[in-house]
Scaffold this motif. Structure first.
Motif, PDB file in Angstrom:
ATOM      1  N   ARG A 114       0.808  -1.213   0.000  1.00  0.00           N
ATOM      2  CA  ARG A 114       0.000   0.000   0.000  1.00  0.00           C
ATOM      3  C   ARG A 114       0.843   1.266   0.000  1.00  0.00           C
ATOM      4  O   ARG A 114       0.303   2.373  -0.058  1.00  0.00           O
ATOM      5  N   ALA A 115       2.173   1.122   0.067  1.00  0.00           N
ATOM      6  CA  ALA A 115       3.041   2.302   0.152  1.00  0.00           C
ATOM      7  C   ALA A 115       3.629   2.698  -1.195  1.00  0.00           C
ATOM      8  O   ALA A 115       4.484   3.577  -1.258  1.00  0.00           O
ATOM      9  N   LEU A 116       3.176   2.082  -2.276  1.00  0.00           N
ATOM     10  CA  LEU A 116       3.721   2.401  -3.590  1.00  0.00           C
ATOM     11  C   LEU A 116       3.331   3.812  -4.016  1.00  0.00           C
ATOM     12  O   LEU A 116       2.206   4.259  -3.788  1.00  0.00           O
ATOM     13  N   THR A 117       4.261   4.505  -4.658  1.00  0.00           N
ATOM     14  CA  THR A 117       3.942   5.795  -5.267  1.00  0.00           C
ATOM     15  C   THR A 117       3.164   5.545  -6.562  1.00  0.00           C
ATOM     16  O   THR A 117       3.070   4.398  -7.033  1.00  0.00           O
ATOM     17  N   ALA A 118       2.640   6.609  -7.149  1.00  0.00           N
ATOM     18  CA  ALA A 118       1.896   6.459  -8.398  1.00  0.00           C
ATOM     19  C   ALA A 118       2.775   5.865  -9.492  1.00  0.00           C
ATOM     20  O   ALA A 118       2.354   4.967 -10.232  1.00  0.00           O
ATOM     21  N   GLY A 119       4.013   6.346  -9.592  1.00  0.00           N
ATOM     22  CA  GLY A 119       4.924   5.817 -10.597  1.00  0.00           C
ATOM     23  C   GLY A 119       5.248   4.356 -10.362  1.00  0.00           C
ATOM     24  O   GLY A 119       5.288   3.552 -11.302  1.00  0.00           O
ATOM     25  N   GLN A 120       5.495   3.991  -9.101  1.00  0.00           N
ATOM     26  CA  GLN A 120       5.782   2.589  -8.774  1.00  0.00           C
ATOM     27  C   GLN A 120       4.580   1.696  -9.055  1.00  0.00           C
ATOM     28  O   GLN A 120       4.725   0.576  -9.547  1.00  0.00           O
ATOM     29  N   ALA A 121       3.384   2.195  -8.746  1.00  0.00           N
ATOM     30  CA  ALA A 121       2.178   1.406  -8.989  1.00  0.00           C
ATOM     31  C   ALA A 121       1.977   1.144 -10.477  1.00  0.00           C
ATOM     32  O   ALA A 121       1.588   0.045 -10.882  1.00  0.00           O
ATOM     33  N   ASP A 122       2.270   2.140 -11.302  1.00  0.00           N
ATOM     34  CA  ASP A 122       2.107   1.956 -12.749  1.00  0.00           C
ATOM     35  C   ASP A 122       3.109   0.945 -13.305  1.00  0.00           C
ATOM     36  O   ASP A 122       2.790   0.183 -14.216  1.00  0.00           O
ATOM     37  N   VAL A 123       4.323   0.938 -12.752  1.00  0.00           N
ATOM     38  CA  VAL A 123       5.357   0.020 -13.239  1.00  0.00           C
ATOM     39  C   VAL A 123       5.140  -1.392 -12.703  1.00  0.00           C
ATOM     40  O   VAL A 123       5.195  -2.375 -13.448  1.00  0.00           O
ATOM     41  N   ARG A 124       4.862  -1.514 -11.420  1.00  0.00           N
ATOM     42  CA  ARG A 124       4.811  -2.836 -10.772  1.00  0.00           C
ATOM     43  C   ARG A 124       3.424  -3.475 -10.807  1.00  0.00           C
ATOM     44  O   ARG A 124       3.313  -4.707 -10.767  1.00  0.00           O
ATOM     45  N   VAL A 125       2.390  -2.656 -10.851  1.00  0.00           N
ATOM     46  CA  VAL A 125       1.026  -3.186 -10.803  1.00  0.00           C
ATOM     47  C   VAL A 125       0.330  -3.044 -12.153  1.00  0.00           C
ATOM     48  O   VAL A 125      -0.120  -4.025 -12.739  1.00  0.00           O
TER      49      VAL A 125
END
Length: 234
Positions: A114-125
């Motif tokens: 739940r601590a992912l940034t928007a950029g991290q969420a787009d790359v990893r999720v």
């Protein structure tokens, strides 16, 4: 033995695993629409992706076995879990679908953080989700075309067509869900949460229907094989 209880058939296990995986996407998807606690919703998606991957692996193994099992009994070997058969549409569809399910493993487990940034969420999720959905769509299109040997067909009374159509609709819904789940870097919110969660739930329902029909398809295929005349000289 009942059509619905055939643990001796690989197709029965495939259908069971797909059905469980679909339910684990369906109920969390519905719950997410109602803005229920996201922690168990994410856990449900992650667990469902494991069942999807297990079912897809069995489907790939089955597609690898089909031409092998068509040989005379004295030429057969033990189970062959791997093969390279790109000339067979059923194998090609299964080979495309399987890595798609693996990507769903990646994205659903990454989404538990739940601590992912928007950029991290787009790359990893979002990235693995989008590619995995594209794999599902490509595989479903091939399976649908292969069911009637044409890209467009309408055979709603045929179980092969029903399964292929249900899976194709499910893949389209998953694709729409993936597109809508993109997280805007400026706001940190998804493009459209309702479409993202609703598409997931609708896609899971379609996959559930396809999974439930698999035992019927396997039973029909076995009956057709048993009724086929033996080759000359046997």
């Amino acid at each position: 033995m009942s059509v619905w209880w055939r643990p001796d058939r690989l197709a029965w296990w495939t259908g069971l695993l797909f059905a469980v995986g679909s339910l684990l996407f369906l109920f969390p998807g519905i719950a997410a629409l109602a803005d229920v606690d996201a922690r168990w919703v994410g856990a449900g998606f992650a667990l469902g992706s494991v069942f999807f991957t297990s079912a897809a692996l069995l489907q790939l193994i089955a597609a690898s076995e089909v031409p092998h099992r068509a040989r005379p009994a004295h030429e057969r070997r033990a189970l062959r879990p791997r093969a390279w058969l790109p000339q067979r549409v059923d194998w090609l569809a299964a080979a495309i679908q399987f890595p798609g399910t693996v990507l769903f493993n990646v994205n659903t487990f990454a989404a538990l953080d739940r601590a992912l940034t928007a950029g991290q969420a787009d790359v990893r999720v979002w990235g693995p989700d989008m590619i995995g959905s594209a794999c599902f769509l490509a595989a479903s299109l091939l399976a649908f075309a292969n069911s009637e040997h044409r890209w467009l067909s309408w055979r709603p009374r045929d179980v092969d067509w029903q399964i292929a159509a249900a899976n194709l609709l499910g893949s389209i819904a998953f694709g729409a869900s993936a597109i809508a789940a993109f997280v805007r870097p400026a706001t940190g919110t998804a493009v459209n949460d309702a479409i993202a969660n609703g598409g997931t739930a609708l896609g899971a329902l379609c996959f559930l229907i396809g999974a439930v029909l698999l035992p019927l398809q396997a039973d029909r295929q076995q009956r057709a094989g048993a009724a086929a005349p033996a080759p000359a000289g046997d």
